[in-house]
Scaffold this motif. Sequence first.
Motif, PDB file in Angstrom:
ATOM      1  N   LEU A   1       3.986 -17.583  13.785  1.00 27.40           N
ATOM      2  CA  LEU A   1       4.407 -18.554  12.783  1.00 27.40           C
ATOM      3  C   LEU A   1       5.910 -18.778  12.842  1.00 27.40           C
ATOM      4  CD1 LEU A   1       2.334 -17.393   9.660  1.00 27.40           C
ATOM      5  CD2 LEU A   1       1.883 -19.368  11.122  1.00 27.40           C
ATOM      6  N   SER A   2       6.311 -19.956  12.422  1.00 30.28           N
ATOM      7  CA  SER A   2       7.739 -20.255  12.336  1.00 30.28           C
ATOM      8  C   SER A   2       8.336 -19.561  11.127  1.00 30.28           C
ATOM      9  CB  SER A   2       7.948 -21.766  12.203  1.00 30.28           C
ATOM     10  OG  SER A   2       7.399 -22.227  10.980  1.00 30.28           O
ATOM     11  N   ALA A   3       9.648 -19.494  11.077  1.00 29.95           N
ATOM     12  CA  ALA A   3      10.325 -18.870   9.940  1.00 29.95           C
ATOM     13  C   ALA A   3       9.999 -19.609   8.645  1.00 29.95           C
ATOM     14  CB  ALA A   3      11.831 -18.845  10.175  1.00 29.95           C
ATOM     15  N   SER A   4       9.938 -20.932   8.704  1.00 30.02           N
ATOM     16  CA  SER A   4       9.642 -21.712   7.492  1.00 30.02           C
ATOM     17  C   SER A   4       8.226 -21.449   6.992  1.00 30.02           C
ATOM     18  CB  SER A   4       9.841 -23.208   7.758  1.00 30.02           C
ATOM     19  OG  SER A   4       8.980 -23.658   8.795  1.00 30.02           O
ATOM     20  N   ALA A   5       7.274 -21.253   7.929  1.00 32.50           N
ATOM     21  CA  ALA A   5       5.897 -20.961   7.523  1.00 32.50           C
ATOM     22  C   ALA A   5       5.801 -19.581   6.880  1.00 32.50           C
ATOM     23  CB  ALA A   5       4.973 -21.042   8.738  1.00 32.50           C
ATOM     24  N   VAL A   6       6.508 -18.613   7.447  1.00 34.49           N
ATOM     25  CA  VAL A   6       6.518 -17.264   6.866  1.00 34.49           C
ATOM     26  C   VAL A   6       7.110 -17.299   5.465  1.00 34.49           C
ATOM     27  CG1 VAL A   6       7.474 -14.941   7.077  1.00 34.49           C
ATOM     28  CG2 VAL A   6       6.580 -16.107   9.101  1.00 34.49           C
ATOM     29  N   LYS A   7       8.194 -18.038   5.285  1.00 32.27           N
ATOM     30  CA  LYS A   7       8.810 -18.149   3.960  1.00 32.27           C
ATOM     31  C   LYS A   7       7.848 -18.784   2.967  1.00 32.27           C
ATOM     32  CE  LYS A   7      13.635 -18.495   5.447  1.00 32.27           C
ATOM     33  NZ  LYS A   7      14.840 -19.374   5.513  1.00 32.27           N
ATOM     34  N   ALA A   8       7.094 -19.777   3.417  1.00 35.36           N
ATOM     35  CA  ALA A   8       6.140 -20.438   2.524  1.00 35.36           C
ATOM     36  C   ALA A   8       5.084 -19.456   2.037  1.00 35.36           C
ATOM     37  CB  ALA A   8       5.485 -21.616   3.240  1.00 35.36           C
ATOM     38  N   ILE A   9       4.620 -18.580   2.935  1.00 35.19           N
ATOM     39  CA  ILE A   9       3.640 -17.559   2.557  1.00 35.19           C
ATOM     40  C   ILE A   9       4.253 -16.585   1.563  1.00 35.19           C
ATOM     41  CG2 ILE A   9       2.304 -15.581   3.405  1.00 35.19           C
ATOM     42  CD1 ILE A   9       1.913 -17.187   6.018  1.00 35.19           C
ATOM     43  N   LEU A  10       5.478 -16.169   1.822  1.00 33.65           N
ATOM     44  CA  LEU A  10       6.141 -15.203   0.940  1.00 33.65           C
ATOM     45  C   LEU A  10       6.428 -15.790  -0.439  1.00 33.65           C
ATOM     46  CD1 LEU A  10       8.678 -13.677   3.505  1.00 33.65           C
ATOM     47  CD2 LEU A  10       6.625 -12.578   2.601  1.00 33.65           C
ATOM     48  N   LYS A  11       6.630 -17.107  -0.494  1.00 31.90           N
ATOM     49  CA  LYS A  11       6.926 -17.753  -1.771  1.00 31.90           C
ATOM     50  C   LYS A  11       5.677 -17.998  -2.606  1.00 31.90           C
ATOM     51  CE  LYS A  11      11.185 -20.143  -0.400  1.00 31.90           C
ATOM     52  NZ  LYS A  11      11.822 -21.464  -0.125  1.00 31.90           N
ATOM     53  N   TYR A  12       4.499 -17.871  -2.004  1.00 28.34           N
ATOM     54  CA  TYR A  12       3.249 -18.103  -2.729  1.00 28.34           C
ATOM     55  C   TYR A  12       2.985 -16.931  -3.661  1.00 28.34           C
ATOM     56  CZ  TYR A  12      -1.637 -19.123  -3.700  1.00 28.34           C
ATOM     57  OH  TYR A  12      -2.833 -19.385  -4.333  1.00 28.34           O
ATOM     58  N   GLN A  13       3.215 -17.131  -4.952  1.00 27.78           N
ATOM     59  CA  GLN A  13       3.220 -16.027  -5.909  1.00 27.78           C
ATOM     60  C   GLN A  13       1.851 -15.420  -6.171  1.00 27.78           C
ATOM     61  OE1 GLN A  13       5.223 -17.804  -9.336  1.00 27.78           O
ATOM     62  NE2 GLN A  13       7.151 -16.915  -8.677  1.00 27.78           N
ATOM     63  N   GLU A  14       0.787 -16.200  -5.974  1.00 27.60           N
ATOM     64  CA  GLU A  14      -0.545 -15.701  -6.290  1.00 27.60           C
ATOM     65  C   GLU A  14      -1.267 -15.156  -5.061  1.00 27.60           C
ATOM     66  OE1 GLU A  14      -1.744 -15.238  -9.217  1.00 27.60           O
ATOM     67  OE2 GLU A  14      -0.091 -16.166 -10.289  1.00 27.60           O
ATOM     68  N   ARG A  15      -0.517 -14.758  -4.020  1.00 27.65           N
ATOM     69  CA  ARG A  15      -1.163 -14.198  -2.832  1.00 27.65           C
ATOM     70  C   ARG A  15      -1.942 -12.948  -3.204  1.00 27.65           C
ATOM     71  NH1 ARG A  15       4.563 -13.678  -1.682  1.00 27.65           N
ATOM     72  NH2 ARG A  15       5.291 -11.532  -1.968  1.00 27.65           N
ATOM     73  N   LEU A  16      -3.071 -12.734  -2.534  1.00 27.36           N
ATOM     74  CA  LEU A  16      -3.996 -11.673  -2.899  1.00 27.36           C
ATOM     75  C   LEU A  16      -3.769 -10.386  -2.120  1.00 27.36           C
ATOM     76  CD1 LEU A  16      -7.297 -13.750  -3.196  1.00 27.36           C
ATOM     77  CD2 LEU A  16      -5.742 -13.039  -5.022  1.00 27.36           C
ATOM     78  N   SER A  17      -3.124 -10.462  -0.963  1.00 25.67           N
ATOM     79  CA  SER A  17      -2.913  -9.263  -0.143  1.00 25.67           C
ATOM     80  C   SER A  17      -1.982  -8.286  -0.856  1.00 25.67           C
ATOM     81  CB  SER A  17      -2.291  -9.644   1.205  1.00 25.67           C
ATOM     82  OG  SER A  17      -3.140 -10.505   1.919  1.00 25.67           O
ATOM     83  N   PRO A  18      -2.256  -6.974  -0.749  1.00 22.14           N
ATOM     84  CA  PRO A  18      -1.341  -5.982  -1.320  1.00 22.14           C
ATOM     85  C   PRO A  18       0.071  -6.198  -0.780  1.00 22.14           C
ATOM     86  CG  PRO A  18      -3.376  -4.942  -0.605  1.00 22.14           C
ATOM     87  CD  PRO A  18      -3.417  -6.358  -0.096  1.00 22.14           C
ATOM     88  N   GLU A  19       1.073  -6.031  -1.635  1.00 22.61           N
ATOM     89  CA  GLU A  19       2.453  -6.334  -1.236  1.00 22.61           C
ATOM     90  C   GLU A  19       2.938  -5.449  -0.095  1.00 22.61           C
ATOM     91  OE1 GLU A  19       5.559  -9.137  -2.014  1.00 22.61           O
ATOM     92  OE2 GLU A  19       3.435  -8.958  -2.554  1.00 22.61           O
ATOM     93  N   ILE A  20       2.425  -4.223   0.000  1.00 21.55           N
ATOM     94  CA  ILE A  20       2.833  -3.351   1.113  1.00 21.55           C
ATOM     95  C   ILE A  20       2.331  -3.930   2.437  1.00 21.55           C
ATOM     96  CG2 ILE A  20       0.824  -1.837   0.854  1.00 21.55           C
ATOM     97  CD1 ILE A  20       4.405  -0.915   2.062  1.00 21.55           C
ATOM     98  N   ASP A  21       1.147  -4.558   2.426  1.00 20.22           N
ATOM     99  CA  ASP A  21       0.633  -5.192   3.645  1.00 20.22           C
ATOM    100  C   ASP A  21       1.470  -6.415   4.012  1.00 20.22           C
ATOM    101  OD1 ASP A  21      -1.323  -3.286   3.738  1.00 20.22           O
ATOM    102  OD2 ASP A  21      -2.906  -4.565   2.911  1.00 20.22           O
ATOM    103  N   VAL A  22       1.906  -7.150   2.995  1.00 22.54           N
ATOM    104  CA  VAL A  22       2.784  -8.304   3.238  1.00 22.54           C
ATOM    105  C   VAL A  22       4.091  -7.819   3.867  1.00 22.54           C
ATOM    106  CG1 VAL A  22       4.119 -10.140   2.124  1.00 22.54           C
ATOM    107  CG2 VAL A  22       1.779  -9.655   1.358  1.00 22.54           C
ATOM    108  N   PHE A  23       4.636  -6.745   3.330  1.00 23.81           N
ATOM    109  CA  PHE A  23       5.894  -6.211   3.861  1.00 23.81           C
ATOM    110  C   PHE A  23       5.725  -5.748   5.311  1.00 23.81           C
ATOM    111  CE2 PHE A  23       8.656  -2.514   4.667  1.00 23.81           C
ATOM    112  CZ  PHE A  23       9.883  -3.141   4.588  1.00 23.81           C
ATOM    113  N   LYS A  24       4.643  -5.034   5.593  1.00 22.44           N
ATOM    114  CA  LYS A  24       4.419  -4.558   6.961  1.00 22.44           C
ATOM    115  C   LYS A  24       4.269  -5.722   7.936  1.00 22.44           C
ATOM    116  CE  LYS A  24       2.170  -0.156   5.739  1.00 22.44           C
ATOM    117  NZ  LYS A  24       0.871   0.583   5.733  1.00 22.44           N
ATOM    118  N   ALA A  25       3.566  -6.764   7.506  1.00 24.45           N
ATOM    119  CA  ALA A  25       3.402  -7.940   8.362  1.00 24.45           C
ATOM    120  C   ALA A  25       4.747  -8.598   8.630  1.00 24.45           C
ATOM    121  CB  ALA A  25       2.440  -8.930   7.706  1.00 24.45           C
ATOM    122  N   LEU A  26       5.594  -8.660   7.610  1.00 23.13           N
ATOM    123  CA  LEU A  26       6.921  -9.248   7.789  1.00 23.13           C
ATOM    124  C   LEU A  26       7.767  -8.411   8.736  1.00 23.13           C
ATOM    125  CD1 LEU A  26       9.084 -11.307   7.115  1.00 23.13           C
ATOM    126  CD2 LEU A  26       9.646  -9.966   5.057  1.00 23.13           C
TER     127      LEU A  26
END
Length: 245
Positions: free
Chosen positions: A9-34
């Motif tokens: 993914l592009s940087a802008s796409a990653v930022k869009a995912i991170l800005k989505y407040q109602e994401r369902l994935s555990p935040e630790i998984d989001v951090f590891k993916a980042l």
Amino acid sequence: RCHEDFCQLSASAVKAILKYQERLSPEIDVFKALVDWIGKQSPVASYSKEDMLSLVDLVSINCSDLVKVVRKTEYFDDKTIFDAIEKQLDAENVNVCSEKNGAKIVDGQTRCSNGSCLRDPPHNFTGSTGYTFNKIGQRISVELNTGYVINKIEFLLWNLDQRSYSYILESSLDGIKWSTILDCRELKCKSTQTIFFGAKRMKFISVKGTKNTARDNNFHIVSFLATLDTTTSERKNTGMERWEP
């Protein structure tokens, strides 16, 4: 590990995912993916990386992962990590959904000044006082004084007769976009409702009544509790059952 598609993914796409407040994935998984995404890119501009990391909600990551996983990446300094831990401890086993702790009713009505479901015990009530209510199909919603990580909600439904209720329990970070915690539209609910769920961050809590078996088009809540429960070993929802055929 980071999915191959995510790492492309592009940087802008990653930022869009991170800005989505109602994401369902555990935040630790989001951090590891980042972290994986950053590691697989050619050097990322420091301002862009810092912008992405600022979108990670550290308060939603449990203390163990903050210390053993996040801290070891050295992407956050110790003060930032321990500030997040302190905010978690502020909510542990404390009812953050109370007037004393700054919560307030956003949607719903109370007939007397001391009848709010956010009041301190004792929660005395009668047929006409001591509860918060709204019409079936409308929300009783509460705004907390700040965002908290919560894994348990408990509330008392008015129970001075044999009536049963049904409802939908939801949470939100902005009071506009709601995500469902528990859908009890097909369940018969009475008295104390105890609901456990995976820890998630929220600033607004809503209970939308969908049914009342009495001759009353209202939904009534006597008391309300929301907390980060770290003491209960058997996390079982109670107060609801299937309707009999």
